[in-house]
Structures are given as structure tokens and as C-alpha cells.
Motif scaffolding. Structure first.
Motif, PDB file in Angstrom:
ATOM      1  N   ARG A  53       0.825  -1.195   0.000  1.00 20.97           N
ATOM      2  CA  ARG A  53       0.000   0.000   0.000  1.00 20.97           C
ATOM      3  C   ARG A  53       0.872   1.263   0.000  1.00 20.97           C
ATOM      4  O   ARG A  53       0.592   2.222  -0.720  1.00 20.97           O
ATOM      5  CB  ARG A  53      -0.936  -0.013   1.204  1.00 20.97           C
ATOM      6  N   ARG A  87       2.016   6.224  -6.961  1.00 20.88           N
ATOM      7  CA  ARG A  87       0.938   7.103  -7.412  1.00 20.88           C
ATOM      8  C   ARG A  87       1.371   8.568  -7.357  1.00 20.88           C
ATOM      9  O   ARG A  87       1.099   9.354  -8.271  1.00 20.88           O
ATOM     10  CB  ARG A  87      -0.306   6.884  -6.563  1.00 20.88           C
ATOM     11  N   GLN A  96      -8.671   7.877 -17.328  1.00 19.70           N
ATOM     12  CA  GLN A  96      -8.655   8.775 -16.180  1.00 19.70           C
ATOM     13  C   GLN A  96      -9.758   9.819 -16.273  1.00 19.70           C
ATOM     14  O   GLN A  96     -10.385  10.167 -15.268  1.00 19.70           O
ATOM     15  CB  GLN A  96      -7.289   9.452 -16.073  1.00 19.70           C
ATOM     16  N   LEU A 115     -13.048   8.083 -15.381  1.00 20.61           N
ATOM     17  CA  LEU A 115     -13.130   7.813 -13.942  1.00 20.61           C
ATOM     18  C   LEU A 115     -13.347   9.110 -13.160  1.00 20.61           C
ATOM     19  O   LEU A 115     -14.063   9.123 -12.153  1.00 20.61           O
ATOM     20  CB  LEU A 115     -11.858   7.111 -13.462  1.00 20.61           C
ATOM     21  N   ASP A 126      -9.130   1.053 -19.145  1.00 20.75           N
ATOM     22  CA  ASP A 126      -8.916   0.408 -17.852  1.00 20.75           C
ATOM     23  C   ASP A 126      -9.809   1.100 -16.831  1.00 20.75           C
ATOM     24  O   ASP A 126      -9.457   2.169 -16.316  1.00 20.75           O
ATOM     25  CB  ASP A 126      -7.447   0.514 -17.449  1.00 20.75           C
ATOM     26  N   ASP A 181     -10.704   0.772 -11.549  1.00 21.80           N
ATOM     27  CA  ASP A 181     -10.811   1.648 -10.376  1.00 21.80           C
ATOM     28  C   ASP A 181     -12.199   2.269 -10.236  1.00 21.80           C
ATOM     29  O   ASP A 181     -12.488   2.915  -9.221  1.00 21.80           O
ATOM     30  CB  ASP A 181      -9.762   2.758 -10.456  1.00 21.80           C
ATOM     31  N   LYS A 228     -14.923   0.450 -10.220  1.00 19.88           N
ATOM     32  CA  LYS A 228     -15.847  -0.543  -9.663  1.00 19.88           C
ATOM     33  C   LYS A 228     -16.399  -0.107  -8.306  1.00 19.88           C
ATOM     34  O   LYS A 228     -17.600  -0.259  -8.040  1.00 19.88           O
ATOM     35  CB  LYS A 228     -15.150  -1.901  -9.527  1.00 19.88           C
TER      36      LYS A 228
END
Length: 803
Positions: A629, A636, A681, A684, A718, A721, A723
Motif C-alpha cells: 500500500r 501514485r 482517467q 473515472l 482500464d 478503479d 468498480k
């Protein structure tokens, strides 16, 4: 309904304990991907689906959702059930509810039976361990199900006379064995014994077993061919086949009531056999509605039909080893892969037996100082394992202490009992079942051995690790990288050992990434912040602190000091030392803060080395989940710095990329990667903004514009993220419908689900179906309005099963 033909289906639901012994939690297991660990994966594939199994029509439209645990006999391993209670509470709750429903439906005889606590092969255990394992299994059952168990499942159905005596002494009424474990049978009252035929004993009736000391127990021998067909053949491809096969075992030549029953690993229903839970639900419906048989469980059948025959057993036999119980102590030939040997099994068993005897002698001598009877206390300790509250501990000590114990003595007693708990866990059967000593299951039981050795050392006992490893080194493996058990220990076990210094380092390093409360939970520990100083500059950070660490398992409390320096990125350095005195701590803190304020990291590093001599801790010393993490957070942050660059590249080349596609020319991979990333991105981001604004009803057109652009460019976005956000929005929409199924709320939920389906977003479809079925069942007056919503979720709402 037939009064003479009965059917029982038993599922043995079990996974070995997978918790890190020092942390009391299951860490990430990559082999279980995309799930966090194997417990989580098998829950998703088996345990959860069996609490909400679908019955479907010929076009796979859902007719009904049923809880299979209401209909079948079952046991759940106590260590697995404890994990379900913590990590899958809704599945745990539904299993308990199912048992309560079966108690009401079957005259007080519930479907659930108990299990030996941590799946120890009892014929290879000492009598003392047999007693504890049975006592813990029964106590765990009572605590969870709120009733007395009638039956108890023996791991691998491994049995000998002493095991059955222990069961009978504990008040167990029956157990279930394989048909070839019966040595001879006779009618009650007859003098002559008969040897069963080669196929095994007649499984259609219960048998009374009488021990040499006058103990009695009922034995059910399951139908071998049907059970093997469920586990290893294709009987679960269609529930009708399973129902037909069970009906087919009845015989007109038999007199009296007949029981057709099978027993397999519960994981057959969904994990080993995909959609096996659906086949089971279908079979149950076929049996219940056919009118020719009665679905039952063992306790209900036994109450109505006491044994008319007696049986004796073959000693030291099991259902999964044709050589008896050799699979758990020798190279008998039973294995999963044909090219491996198991010459390691014997030395592993012998090494652990030696360690057991050494530990037990120490425990008995030391615990006798404080406890009236150390072994009775061990048998009763399961109550503390289930509930470590101060009230439960007070009750435990009040029952077992010789005299009132001060905190130091109580800590020693708790350590002694944890020494024994881990010593018992190191005999979990899965450690021997498979093919390789360096595999996950043997490594797990060796971790319990390491934990036991650590407790032994903490208690001032004999130092046994060196001799234990010497014995393990006689165990050859199948893997060149780990040629023997000694190497397995040194490379896979010893580095995993955790002490309080590492717990504090974990707390300190993760605290630089994620703020922690003053009283923080760190797995099986609590860390209280007594004092802390913080400074930062130029992308670096420093924290110095005084903490009080307590173990939630033993109650041990220690103070310590730390200093952690973050150089940036993934570069951390942490020192930990035991608490000495306030003056020493303040001197250390002042010195390090002064050095840090000089803006010379080299001097700061020298100061860390002076105040915390010896090897320090870094990011690699974090426990696995947090290590990943923190690394994800660091990664990130690094990627976020480049996000604007990606967007600029995309905007500058967007028209070119579209032109290339229109001209049927290939898009350069670099531009395709940038386009996929930026469009993903942006979508999202728009999804998150929609959720923040309420997330109800029609999705914004902008989402579909972005998805359409990607489709036109033949790019797959993709959206993994997304979900979580989609799942939350769908859940809230269905909750609103459940509260009041008005036309407007149903329309909003329908529009939302249709929208996320169009985008290809995952949203917890299975859970949404379950929630809808609850709404459908509860709001019969609104079914006309609910029908379109059911249709989009895969239900056939005009069918009788949902009427």
C-alpha cells in the motif's frame, strides 16, 4: 411424502488457518489473485454463493435465490468460521440463520455439526490433544450456533478407537465416516459379526459403536460411489443428475427406513466445481418436490430411526489415504502430482512430535505454579480465544488460578497458553496433505512452530530452535532452491518472525504516509502515542516518538522510542529502541531535531546510527499488505507528477490519432498507451464527480462520449478503479428502492444499472441480484413496477419461483 426413504447431503466446509501467527491476520497471497487471499477467493466462489444459490431456467434467467445451508447437513471449520466472522460477516450471519431455520424445520435438529478445532489428524495425536481439539471444537460451535452440537466431523474422517472414546466422553452423539472404514457389522443383539463386502458397509442405516470402556457413539458411513461422483466426476454439471443418483441408491430389498447420503468437501459446490452451488440448489428442489423421498439431516434421522445394527472400525484409517493415515506421516504414495516424492513427511512429523514433547513438559511444569490443572485450563482456553475481553479473562482466571495472580503472573499464564495454542496449530493436517515441504501449507504450520519457539524463549524456557532445525534438515524437498527442511526454515520461516521492534517500525513508517490516531490498531497490537515530534523540509520528513505497545493476544505492554526519516520516494530509515528514561528520550529527540534543522542529511544519518546502533528498518520491513500500500502511494505520487505531461501529449496528438484510425493506419504504441490512460482517467474522474453529486439516475452523456471515443479508436479502457464507485451507487439506488419502491426510485435504479452495463463497469452484480431478490420478496405489492429492474439484473420475474 415418503416415510421410508430419506436423503442427506453433507458438506465439509473448511480451509486451513492462514493467519500470520504474529499478526493474527491473513496477508495477501498472490496465488489467489485477483483476490486478496485464498480465504477471500474461496468465499467468493463457494461460501457466499451457497448462502444465495441461484435456481435458473433453461435460458439462465434467475427463478429463485436460496440458502443451501438451510437444506444440507454441514460443518464449518472453526478457524475458517472465525475468519468469516471478521472478514465476511454477512456470509457468516447467513450460515447461522440457515442453521436456526433448520432447527425449526426439523424438530430441533439443526443442519450444522461441529468439527475438531484446527483439523488435526486425531489418530496421530496424543490423547491429551484429542481431548483439547474436541473440547475446543464443541465450545466454538456452542458459542457461534447457540446450541449443543449433536455430531462432530473428524478431519479427513481419520479415526481410531481412542478418538471415538474421546468423542463419546465429550457427549457427541454421532460422526460420519467413509464406508470402507467399517471393519465388521452385525444386527444389534446378534453374536456373529460379518465383514462388509469389498464395496464397503451398507450406508443406508446408522450403526452403533461400542468402545472397550463402555462408551457408545452412532456412526454414519456415507455412500462412497455417490460421494466420489460429486467430488471427482461430473455429477454437479446438472442438479437433476445428482438428485437422480441419490434416488438410485435406494433398494426395495432393504427393510425399514433407508438413508441415502453423501459427504464431500463443501468446496465442491462452487470452488472445485464452478456453479456447483447451483447444481446443489437444483438437486435439493428436485428432491423436496418429488414426493418420493424426505430431505433430512443426520440428527433428525437418528432421532426417528435409532441404530438397529452395530459396527466396529478399522483402526487409523481416513477417507483420503488408502494407506490409513500414512499421508500425514510417511512417503506412502498419496500425492497430488505424480512426479513428486514425500520423503519429507516423516521427518516433519518426527520433528514436530519432538518439539511438542519438549513444549508440553515445560508448559506442565511452569503452568502448574499458577494454575490448578494446566490441562483443564488449556481445554477451557478456547473461551478466551473467542473473546479476549477483560470480563472473559477475569472469569477464566477465577476458574483456574491457584491463587490471585498479579499482572506479571497473568502475563506469563497467557504466554504459556498461547505457547500451547500455537503448538496445537502446528499440527493442522494440510501441512502434510500436498506435495512439497516449501509450499504454503507446510510453511504455515512451521510458522506456528516458530511462534511457539518464540513464546518458549520469552518465557525463559529451553532454546530449542537449533536442534529443531537440525532435525528438519533431514527432510528432503522436491525443490532445488530449498533442498531440505533446514533451508526452508532459514529462508522462509526465520525472516517472517515478528517482534515488537518491527511492529513499532511498521507503525512509524506507515505513519509518515497515512496519519494514525493516538491509539492505533496494528494487527494484533495496539500502539499508543505518548509523545511525538515532527519536522519536514525539501521532500524529506522526520518523526521522533515515544509509544506504548500492547499485545491484544497476551496483554504484554512495553514502552519504546523510535525515529523515522523519509528521504523521499521509497527511501525510509527507522530506528527503534527500548524505553530507558524520560531524560534519555528527550536528549535523543533534541539532538536529532537539531541535526535535522541544519539541513544536512549526512549528519542526520550519523545521528540515527549513534542513537539507534545496529541494523535499522526500511520499507521492506513493513508487513506485506502495508508495504504494498505504501509503495502504491509512493508510485501514485510519482505518476501524478507526470499526469499533466500525459494530458498534454494526448491533446497535442488527439487529431492525429483519430486521423490514423480513419485512414486505417496503425496507431503508434506510445500514443495508444497515452490515449488509453488519459481517456480512462477522464472517464473515472467524471464518474467520481457524478457520484459526489448524488450518483442517481441517468449517467452523464460525457461518460458515454469518452467510452465512444475509445471504441472508435479500438482502445480498451482500464476502468477497474471505477468498480468501487459504481458498486456504491448501485447499492444506494437499491437501498432507496428497498425503503420505498416508488416508480421514480425504480426508474432511477434501472437507468443507473443500464448505464453502468453500457459502460462495461463492474458494480457487484451478484450482490445487486441478492439485494433485488430481498426487495422482490419483501414488496409483493410493487412487483409490477419492480419487474423491469429484475429483468435487467437477470431475473425471470414471471416465474413461480419468485411469485
Amino acid at each position: 411424502m415418503s416415510s421410508g426413504r430419506f436423503v442427506a447431503i453433507h458438506g465439509h466446509f473448511y480451509q486451513p488457518p492462514r493467519e500470520n501467527p504474529w499478526l493474527e491476520t491473513v496477508e495477501v497471497q498472490d496465488a489467489a489473485a485477483p483476490f486478496h487471499d485464498w480465504n477471500e477467493r474461496i468465499t467468493a466462489e463457494c461460501y457466499a454463493p451457497n448462502t444465495a444459490a441461484r435456481r435458473v431456467d433453461d435460458t439462465n434467467r434467475i427463478l429463485d435465490v436460496v440458502n443451501n445451508f438451510e437444506k444440507i447437513s454441514f460443518n464449518v471449520g472453526p478457524t475458517l468460521f472465525a475468519w468469516l466472522e471478521r472478514q465476511a460477516p454477512e456470509v457468516y450471519r447467513k450460515i447461522l440463520v440457515a442453521d436456526r431455520a433448520s432447527v425449526g424445520a426439523r424438530d430441533g435438529h439443526g443442519n450444522a455439526i461441529a468439527q475438531v478445532y484446527n483439523h488435526m489428524i486425531l489418530p496421530l495425536a496424543s490423547r491429551r490433544d484429542k481431548v483439547t481439539q474436541v473440547a475446543w471444537g464443541l465450545a466454538d460451535f456452542r458459542a457461534r450456533f447457540g446450541r449443543e452440537p449433536e455430531g462432530l466431523w473428524l478431519p479427513e474422517t481419520a479415526v481410531d478407537t481412542e478418538t471415538l472414546e474421546v468423542l463419546a466422553e465429550a457427549g457427541v452423539t454421532f460422526t460420519i465416516l467413509a464406508p470402507d472404514q467399517a471393519a465388521r457389522v452385525r444386527s444389534r443383539g446378534a453374536e456373529r459379526w460379518e465383514t462388509p463386502p469389498p464395496g464397503g458397509v451398507d450406508p443406508s442405516r446408522p450403526y452403533l459403536w461400542r468402545g472397550p470402556g463402555g462408551h457408545e457413539l452412532t456412526l454414519f458411513f456415507y455412500d462412497g460411489p455417490v460421494s466420489r461422483a460429486v467430488a471427482f466426476d461430473n455429477l454437479l454439471e446438472d442438479g437433476r443428475r445428482l438428485a437422480t443418483r441419490l434416488r438410485g441408491v435406494f433398494s426395495d430389498d432393504r427393510e425399514g427406513a433407508q438413508l441415502a447420503h453423501c459427504a464431500t468437501d463443501g468446496e465442491s459446490y462452487g470452488h472445485h466445481r464452478r456453479f456447483g452451488e447451483m447444481a446443489l440448489a437444483s438437486a435439493v428442489q428436485q428432491l423436496e418436490t418429488g414426493g418420493d423421498v424426505t430431505l433430512t439431516n443426520y440428527g433428525a434421522f437418528l432421532a426417528a430411526h435409532p441404530p438397529t445394527h452395530e459396527a466396529e472400525i478399522h483402526e487409523r484409517t481416513s477417507w483420503s489415504c488408502v494407506h490409513g493415515v500414512e499421508r500425514w506421516r510417511s512417503n506412502c504414495g498419496c500425492r497430488v502430482r505424480g512426479e513428486t516424492h514425500q520423503r519429507w513427511r516423516g521427518p516433519l512429523r518426527e520433528s514436530l512430535d519432538w518439539l511438542r514433547d519438549e513444549i508440553d513438559a515445560f508448559y506442565e511444569t511452569r503452568a502448574a505454579i499458577w494454575l490448578k490443572d494446566p490441562w483443564e485450563a488449556r481445554d477451557d482456553y478456547v473461551g478466551v480465544i473467542l473473546d479476549r475481553s477483560p470480563e472473559r479473562l477475569e472469569t477464566f482466571f477465577g476458574r483456574h488460578q491457584r491463587l490471585s495472580l498479579d499482572p506479571t503472573a497473568r502475563l506469563e499464564v497467557r504466554r504459556l497458553l498461547e505457547l500451547e495454542r500455537n503448538r496445537l496449530l502446528m499440527y493442522t493436517s494440510c501441512g502434510w496433505f500436498f506435495d512439497e515441504l516449501s509450499a504454503i501449507e507446510p510453511v504455515q504450520i512451521l510458522r506456528y512452530a516458530a511462534m511457539a519457539l518464540q513464546y518458549l524463549a520469552d518465557l525463559g524456557g529451553p532454546r530449542l530452535e537449533e536442534e529443531f532445525v537440525r532435525r528438519l534438515a533431514t527432510a528432503p524437498t522436491n525443490v532445488p532452491a530449498y533442498p531440505d527442511g533446514g533451508v526452508v526454515w532459514k529462508r522462509l520461516i526465520r525472516p517472517a518472525v515478528v517482534d515488537l521492534r518491527r511492529v513499532i517500525a511498521h507503525y512509524a513508517i506507515t505513519g509518515l504516509v497515512e496519519e494514525r490516531p493516538d491509539d492505533a490498531a496494528v494487527y494484533a497490537y495496539r500502539v499508543q502515542r505518548v509523545d511525538e515530534a515532527r519536522e519536514a523540509y525539501g521532500g524529506t520528513a522526520l518523526r521522533i516518538g515515544h509509544v506504548r505497545v500492547s499485545s491484544t493476544v497476551t496483554g504484554e505492554v512495553r514502552d519504546a522510542t523510535f525515529a523515522v526519516l523519509h528521504f523521499g520516494g521509497h527511501d525510509f530509515s527507522c530506528g527503534v529502541r527500548a524505553w530507558e528514561a524520560p531524560r534519555a528520550y528527550e536528549a535523543m529527540k533534541a539532538d536529532l531535531l537539531r541535526r535535522y534543522a541544519r539541513y544536512t542529511l549526512a549528519d542526520m544519518v550519523r545521528g540515527m546510527d549513534e542513537w539507534f546502533p545496529g541494523e535499522g528498518f526500511s520499507l521492506t520491513d513493513l508487513f506485506l499488505d502495508e508495504r504494498r500500500r505504501v509503495l502504491a502511494s509512493v508510485t501514485r505520487a510519482m505518476l501524478d507528477k507526470h499526469e499533466e505531461t500525459y494530458r498534454r501529449i494526448w491533446e497535442e496528438n488527439r487529431k492525429l490519432v483519430h486521423y490514423l484510425r480513419q485512414a486505417d493506419a496503425p496507431i503508434p504504441e506510445a500514443l495508444a498507451l497515452v490515449a488509453r490512460h488519459v481517456l480512462s482517467q477522464e472517464l473515472l474522474f467524471e464518474l467520481a464527480r457524478f457520484e459526489a453529486a448524488g450518483g442517481a439516475g441517468l449517467l452523464p452523456d460525457r461518460l458515454f462520449d469518452l467510452a465512444g471515443e475509445a471504441t472508435a479508436l479500438r482502445l480498451t479502457l482500464d476502468l477497474a478503479d471505477g468498480k468501487a464507485a459504481a458498486t456504491r451507487m448501485v447499492a444506494r439506488a437499491l437501498d432507496a428502492v428497498a425503503a420505498s419502491p416508488t416508480p421514480a426510485r425504480v426508474a432511477e435504479a434501472l437507468a443507473l444499472i443500464e448505464g453502468v452495463n453500457r459502460l462495461g463497469l463492474r458494480y457487484g452484480h451478484w450482490a445487486a441480484q441478492n439485494r433485488f431478490f430481498e426487495i422482490w420478496t419483501r414488496h409483493g405489492e410493487a412487483r409490477a413496477r419492480l419487474a423491469p429492474l429484475g429483468a435487467v439484473l437477470g431475473f425471470r420475474t414471471d416465474a413461480a419461483g419468485t411469485a
